[in-house]
Motif scaffolding. Structure first.
Motif, short mmCIF file in Angstrom:
data_model
loop_
_atom_site.label_atom_id
_atom_site.label_comp_id
_atom_site.label_asym_id
_atom_site.label_seq_id
_atom_site.Cartn_x
_atom_site.Cartn_y
_atom_site.Cartn_z
N ASN A 110 40.79 -14.30 -23.50
CA ASN A 110 40.60 -12.72 -23.28
C ASN A 110 41.98 -12.19 -23.17
N SER A 111 42.11 -10.76 -23.32
CA SER A 111 43.18 -10.01 -23.30
C SER A 111 43.96 -10.34 -22.30
N SER A 112 43.48 -10.40 -20.90
CA SER A 112 44.06 -10.60 -19.72
C SER A 112 44.77 -11.94 -19.72
N PRO A 174 49.46 -8.70 -36.23
CA PRO A 174 48.27 -7.55 -36.20
C PRO A 174 46.91 -8.19 -35.58
N GLY A 175 46.58 -7.28 -34.97
CA GLY A 175 45.10 -7.51 -34.31
C GLY A 175 44.26 -6.35 -34.48
N ALA A 176 42.96 -6.51 -34.63
CA ALA A 176 41.91 -5.45 -34.70
C ALA A 176 40.74 -6.01 -33.90
N GLY A 177 40.20 -4.74 -33.34
CA GLY A 177 38.82 -4.88 -32.44
C GLY A 177 37.88 -4.00 -32.36
N VAL A 178 36.73 -4.08 -32.28
CA VAL A 178 35.65 -3.08 -32.23
C VAL A 178 34.91 -3.40 -31.32
N ALA A 179 34.31 -2.18 -30.44
CA ALA A 179 33.62 -2.36 -29.01
C ALA A 179 32.61 -1.36 -29.57
N LYS A 207 39.96 -6.09 -27.01
CA LYS A 207 39.55 -7.11 -28.30
C LYS A 207 40.72 -7.26 -29.43
N ALA A 208 41.32 -6.09 -29.75
CA ALA A 208 42.44 -6.07 -30.66
C ALA A 208 43.63 -6.96 -30.22
N LEU A 209 43.89 -6.80 -28.81
CA LEU A 209 45.23 -7.58 -28.50
C LEU A 209 44.88 -8.98 -28.39
N SER A 210 43.46 -9.49 -28.00
CA SER A 210 43.47 -10.91 -27.99
C SER A 210 43.21 -11.40 -29.61
N ASP A 211 42.85 -10.58 -30.45
CA ASP A 211 42.85 -11.15 -31.76
C ASP A 211 44.17 -11.28 -32.39
N ALA A 212 45.29 -10.46 -31.88
CA ALA A 212 46.71 -10.36 -32.38
C ALA A 212 47.27 -11.82 -32.08
N PHE A 213 47.08 -12.13 -30.46
CA PHE A 213 47.49 -13.20 -29.99
C PHE A 213 47.07 -14.48 -30.81
N GLN A 214 45.58 -14.53 -31.21
CA GLN A 214 45.18 -15.59 -31.73
C GLN A 214 46.16 -16.20 -32.89
N LYS A 215 46.59 -15.16 -33.60
CA LYS A 215 47.67 -15.65 -34.67
C LYS A 215 49.14 -16.01 -34.42
N LEU A 216 49.26 -16.32 -33.11
CA LEU A 216 50.33 -16.77 -32.33
C LEU A 216 50.24 -18.08 -32.06
N LEU A 217 51.42 -18.93 -32.12
CA LEU A 217 51.61 -20.26 -31.40
C LEU A 217 52.80 -20.29 -30.78
N ILE A 218 52.84 -20.85 -29.70
CA ILE A 218 54.18 -21.07 -28.94
C ILE A 218 54.55 -22.35 -29.12
N VAL A 219 55.59 -22.77 -29.56
CA VAL A 219 56.02 -23.98 -29.98
C VAL A 219 57.17 -24.27 -29.01
#
Length: 235
Positions: A110-112, A174-179, A207-219
């Motif tokens: 989740n976003s937090s 980028p991220g997107a979310g709908v509530a 939701k948009a913030l969480s979606d944006a982070f899902q596209k990132l990987l920490i290596v």
């Protein structure tokens, strides 16, 4: 060897520690605090859960601790196994048991939780979010059929588009979310409507913030993340 740390709920056995032979003296809450204090020294923790022993095992507790990083979990296991830590008797620390199970899609954080992980690796000021669009899609007019029966209830709905920016790695995700929340004007006054509108707007951003982070990987390269930290954006 590089380690990938995704913005997902850690479920892997090599990120999970089992701790047992915990004393029966302290309360579960006190043990939780002590375990968190000790094991968080080795890396960011996703969760610490304390359980009472089964009746056949005698009095006492055991714990399940989840790390975001497998390397952190390994270091903690080696350093803490058969050590007294915060009690008079030593505890046993083992990596989670490996089971052959069907692989399921990883659950997104989740976003937090995403922000907590980002702050740990990037630093509190090492990343930011930029809202690109926050659109009100609320339907505040109840529609009916020829007989006057309602076909669609009123609702509060928001769409959010944003991007997460990590300047040190020149990365934008980028991220997107709908509530959406149903609304009943007959039961809810103006103040309740405004509060629901504010809550729904906030949820869309989360939701948009969480979606944006899902596209990132920490290596993480090297023995610890302190040596080399690299973020890759997946297309």
């Amino acid at each position: 060897m590089a380690e990938l740390v995704p913005f997902a709920v850690p479920t892997e056995s090599d990120k999970t520690l089992l701790v047992w032979e915990l004393s029966s003296g302290p309360t579960a809450e006190a043990l939780h605090h002590s375990l968190f204090t000790v094991f968080s020294q080795f890396g960011l923790l996703y969760s610490v859960r304390v359980f009472p022993n089964a009746a056949v095992a005698g009095p006492g507790f055991y714990a399940v601790i989840k790390f975001y990083s497998a390397k952190d979990a390994h270091r903690a296991q080696k350093a803490c196994d058969q050590k007294q830590l915060f009690q008079k008797s030593p505890v046993k620390v083992r990596l989670g048991t490996r089971h052959k199970v069907v692989q399921h899609q990883a659950l997104p954080l989740n976003s937090s939780r995403c922000q907590e992980l980002a702050n740990y690796y990037f630093g509190f000021n090492g990343w930011s979010k930029r809202i690109l669009e926050l659109q009100d899609l609320s339907d505040t007019e109840e529609r009916g059929n020829e007989n006057g029966m309602p076909l669609q209830k009123q609702s509060v709905k928001f769409f959010c588009a944003l991007e997460v920016v990590v300047p040190s790695h020149e990365c934008r995700s980028p991220g997107a979310g709908v509530a959406w929340e149903p609304l009943d004007q007959l039961e809810e006054g103006p103040l309740s409507f405004l509060m629901k509108r504010k809550t729904t707007q906030k949820l869309a951003i989360q939701k948009a913030l969480s979606d944006a982070f899902q596209k990132l990987l920490i290596v993480v390269l090297g023995k610890t993340f302190l040596i080399v930290l690299k973020v890759l954006q997946l297309q």
